[in-house]
Design an enzyme around this catalytic site. Sequence first.
Site, short mmCIF file in Angstrom:
data_model
loop_
_atom_site.label_atom_id
_atom_site.label_comp_id
_atom_site.label_asym_id
_atom_site.label_seq_id
_atom_site.Cartn_x
_atom_site.Cartn_y
_atom_site.Cartn_z
N HIS A 66 0.82 -1.21 0.00
CA HIS A 66 0.00 0.00 0.00
C HIS A 66 0.86 1.26 0.00
O HIS A 66 0.48 2.27 -0.59
CB HIS A 66 -0.96 -0.01 1.19
CG HIS A 66 -2.14 -0.90 0.97
ND1 HIS A 66 -3.41 -0.58 1.37
CD2 HIS A 66 -2.24 -2.11 0.36
CE1 HIS A 66 -4.24 -1.56 1.02
NE2 HIS A 66 -3.56 -2.50 0.42
N ASP A 67 2.01 1.20 0.64
CA ASP A 67 2.92 2.36 0.59
C ASP A 67 3.37 2.59 -0.86
O ASP A 67 3.27 3.69 -1.39
CB ASP A 67 4.12 2.12 1.50
CG ASP A 67 5.03 3.35 1.56
OD1 ASP A 67 4.49 4.48 1.54
OD2 ASP A 67 6.26 3.19 1.62
N GLY A 72 4.43 6.09 -4.24
CA GLY A 72 5.70 5.35 -4.31
C GLY A 72 6.15 4.84 -2.96
O GLY A 72 5.58 5.18 -1.92
N ASP A 74 7.82 5.28 -0.22
CA ASP A 74 8.46 6.42 0.45
C ASP A 74 8.00 6.56 1.90
O ASP A 74 8.18 7.63 2.50
CB ASP A 74 8.16 7.72 -0.31
CG ASP A 74 6.69 8.11 -0.22
OD1 ASP A 74 5.86 7.24 0.16
OD2 ASP A 74 6.37 9.27 -0.51
N SER A 76 5.25 7.07 3.03
CA SER A 76 4.19 8.07 3.23
C SER A 76 2.99 7.46 3.95
O SER A 76 2.23 8.17 4.61
CB SER A 76 3.76 8.69 1.90
OG SER A 76 3.36 7.68 0.99
N PRO A 165 -5.77 -1.31 -5.78
CA PRO A 165 -6.78 -2.08 -6.50
C PRO A 165 -7.86 -2.63 -5.56
O PRO A 165 -7.60 -2.84 -4.38
CB PRO A 165 -5.98 -3.23 -7.12
CG PRO A 165 -4.74 -3.33 -6.30
CD PRO A 165 -4.45 -1.96 -5.76
N HIS A 195 -1.33 -13.10 -1.08
CA HIS A 195 -2.56 -13.39 -0.34
C HIS A 195 -2.56 -14.79 0.26
O HIS A 195 -3.57 -15.24 0.77
CB HIS A 195 -3.79 -13.18 -1.23
CG HIS A 195 -4.15 -11.75 -1.41
ND1 HIS A 195 -5.05 -11.31 -2.35
CD2 HIS A 195 -3.74 -10.64 -0.76
CE1 HIS A 195 -5.16 -9.99 -2.27
NE2 HIS A 195 -4.38 -9.56 -1.32
N ASP A 247 -6.21 -18.02 3.45
CA ASP A 247 -5.83 -19.30 2.88
C ASP A 247 -6.61 -20.42 3.57
O ASP A 247 -6.45 -20.62 4.77
CB ASP A 247 -4.32 -19.51 3.08
CG ASP A 247 -3.84 -20.82 2.47
OD1 ASP A 247 -4.69 -21.58 1.94
OD2 ASP A 247 -2.64 -21.08 2.52
C1 HEM Z 1 -4.11 -7.69 -6.79
C2 HEM Z 1 -4.82 -6.74 -6.21
C3 HEM Z 1 -5.08 -6.76 -4.73
C4 HEM Z 1 -6.29 -6.59 -4.14
C5 HEM Z 1 -7.60 -6.31 -4.85
C6 HEM Z 1 -6.10 -6.73 -2.72
C7 HEM Z 1 -7.11 -6.63 -1.77
C8 HEM Z 1 -6.98 -6.97 -0.45
C9 HEM Z 1 -8.04 -6.94 0.52
C10 HEM Z 1 -9.46 -6.47 0.25
C11 HEM Z 1 -7.55 -7.41 1.69
C12 HEM Z 1 -8.32 -7.60 3.00
C13 HEM Z 1 -8.22 -6.38 3.86
C14 HEM Z 1 -9.08 -6.52 5.10
O1 HEM Z 1 -10.28 -6.72 4.98
O2 HEM Z 1 -8.53 -6.44 6.22
C15 HEM Z 1 -6.17 -7.73 1.47
C16 HEM Z 1 -5.33 -8.25 2.41
C17 HEM Z 1 -3.99 -8.52 2.19
N1 HEM Z 1 -3.27 -8.21 1.06
FE1 HEM Z 1 -4.02 -7.63 -0.71
N2 HEM Z 1 -4.78 -7.00 -2.47
C18 HEM Z 1 -4.13 -7.02 -3.67
C19 HEM Z 1 -2.79 -7.23 -3.86
C20 HEM Z 1 -1.88 -7.50 -2.86
C21 HEM Z 1 -0.44 -7.56 -3.03
C22 HEM Z 1 0.30 -7.27 -4.33
C23 HEM Z 1 0.09 -7.88 -1.82
C24 HEM Z 1 1.52 -8.08 -1.45
C25 HEM Z 1 2.44 -8.58 -2.25
C26 HEM Z 1 -1.02 -8.05 -0.90
C27 HEM Z 1 -0.91 -8.44 0.40
C28 HEM Z 1 -1.97 -8.60 1.26
C29 HEM Z 1 -1.84 -9.22 2.57
C30 HEM Z 1 -0.58 -9.84 3.14
C31 HEM Z 1 -3.10 -9.15 3.16
C32 HEM Z 1 -3.48 -9.65 4.56
C33 HEM Z 1 -3.35 -8.50 5.54
C34 HEM Z 1 -3.55 -8.88 6.98
O3 HEM Z 1 -3.67 -10.06 7.32
O4 HEM Z 1 -3.58 -7.95 7.82
N3 HEM Z 1 -2.19 -7.76 -1.56
N4 HEM Z 1 -5.84 -7.45 0.16
#
Ligand code: HEM
Length: 327
Positions: A66-67, A72, A74, A76, A165, A195, A247
């Site tokens: 998200h950063d 970028g 940074d 922020s 996204p 994820h 998962d």
């Molecule tokens: C491809 C587009 C992506 C979408 C639409 C997306 C969306 C989301 C959403 C909606 C959540 C759940 C947030 C919540 O309800 O607490 C989440 C969690 C998470 N995302 Fe993504 N994400 C994306 C890409 C990524 C990428 C690229 C990474 C890292 C390489 C990532 C890492 C994570 C991780 C590790 C969690 C779990 C966070 C936690 O357990 O606190 N995501 N994501």
Amino acid sequence: MQTFRALSFILAVSMLLMAAASARQLRTDFYNNTCLNVEHLVRSAVTRKFQLTDITAPATLRLFFHDCFVWGCDASVLLASPNNDAEKDHPIDLSLAGDGFNTVIKDKAVVDSNPQCRNKVSYADILALATRDVILLAGGPFYHVELGRRDGRISTKAIVEHGIPLPTFDLVQLNTSFGGHGLSQTDMIALSGGHIIGVSHCSHVFKRIYNFNLTHPIDPTLNLSYARHLREFCPRNMDPNKVIDMDPTTTHIFDNAYFKNLQNGSRLFSSDQALFTDLRSRPTVNFFALNNTAFREAFKTAMTKLGRVGVLMGSKGEIRINCTRPN
Ligand code: HEM
Ligand SMILES: *[C@@H]1O[C@H](CO)[C@@H](O)[C@H](O)[C@H]1NC(C)=O
Ligand SMILES: *[C@@H]1O[C@H](CO)[C@@H](O)[C@H](O)[C@H]1NC(C)=O
Ligand SMILES: *[C@@H]1O[C@H](CO)[C@@H](O)[C@H](O)[C@H]1NC(C)=O
Ligand SMILES: *[C@@H]1O[C@H](CO)[C@@H](O)[C@H](O)[C@H]1NC(C)=O
Ligand SMILES: *[C@@H]1O[C@H](CO)[C@@H](O)[C@H](O)[C@H]1NC(C)=O
Ligand SMILES: *[C@@H]1O[C@H](CO)[C@@H](O)[C@H](O)[C@H]1NC(C)=O
Ligand SMILES: *[C@@H]1O[C@H](CO)[C@@H](O)[C@H](O)[C@H]1NC(C)=O
């Protein structure tokens, strides 16, 4: 003679320009002369935090993503605003788990406790190093982290929704979002494998399990036995703060099961499932599901590219002293 002078002048100028250009590239040995031990210091602090709670790894990884995607890489996202209009105040970022922030703050304190390193290492670099370390600790691949980022001074809530996204995105929307940051479709698929760890709030899955559309209450791309499991875990009128493991199989272990889940329709978000449903990305999903080594290699490459997004270097930005406010 004149020509020779002119030529050597041009040569000298172009060498200077090249030196300046290379100084503006991230380097794995950036802190050699200012904080040689930085990797060791961060690793020891991250390891301690990792052992305290399972949330450390996913929280840190998502914080880094998200950063990087907003202003970028940074740091922020760490900035606070007196009127609550910083990045982290946006509803999307309100779900960033506090453990990610705490990890970075603890790491910085450990780095700064070394007199040689005090106020030399950016929060942006510490976040990049901590992210690599939590991935490794969770069973994921090791990669060398490029360094030399500086911390930004600007953080605005308003642009978060244009950077991050959404879990409802289809392949083209995902591809456009990541492409806008210099990441390919393959990078995007590999990074989505992140994820494999962590949790989501149930709210993100309600539509897919209760009211997908008029004819189908359940999203037909969802595995039916998994949908039943989701309905048990995420009842209709429940506490909106309830979270569910992302998962369904190997929680907390960083492997390629994400791609196997996609083949079985066992993923929370339609943005995940779209990677398998859409025939333009399915071959990559099948390849990563079959070959964990290939996934790990692609993930390393993509993380390195993610770490270059919009970085501030040289005289831009600053080495922030207090995590939450510009110097
Ligand atoms: C491809 C587009 C992506 C979408 C639409 C997306 C969306 C989301 C959403 C909606 C959540 C759940 C947030 C919540 O309800 O607490 C989440 C969690 C998470 N995302 Fe993504 N994400 C994306 C890409 C990524 C990428 C690229 C990474 C890292 C390489 C990532 C890492 C994570 C991780 C590790 C969690 C779990 C966070 C936690 O357990 O606190 N995501 N994501
Ligand atoms: C930084 O240190 C490493 C390991 O000691 C060494 O291999 C590398 O050449 C050094 N780089 C610079 C620019 O001094
Ligand atoms: C994704 O973007 C790349 C360019 O970055 C393009 O070549 C590819 O066709 C796009 N794929 C889809 C499904 O839009
Ligand atoms: C509901 O979704 C299914 C699967 O995507 C689709 O076949 C069907 O036409 C949709 N029905 C309505 C009313 O939109
Ligand atoms: C997916 O389903 C197949 C059987 O169709 C099973 O062998 C496999 O273990 C499942 N994988 C996951 C990750 O659930
Ligand atoms: C649904 O998931 C179960 C358990 O992972 C698996 O055995 C089954 O084959 C899956 N069904 C489909 C249609 O993928
Ligand atoms: C798996 O991927 C790696 C890296 O891309 C490759 O070297 C290896 O040959 C692949 N293995 C199989 C069984 O396809
Ligand atoms: C950082 O700044 C905030 C806001 O000005 C302040 O409340 C906090 O005490 C500072 N932290 C440290 C460690 O100085």
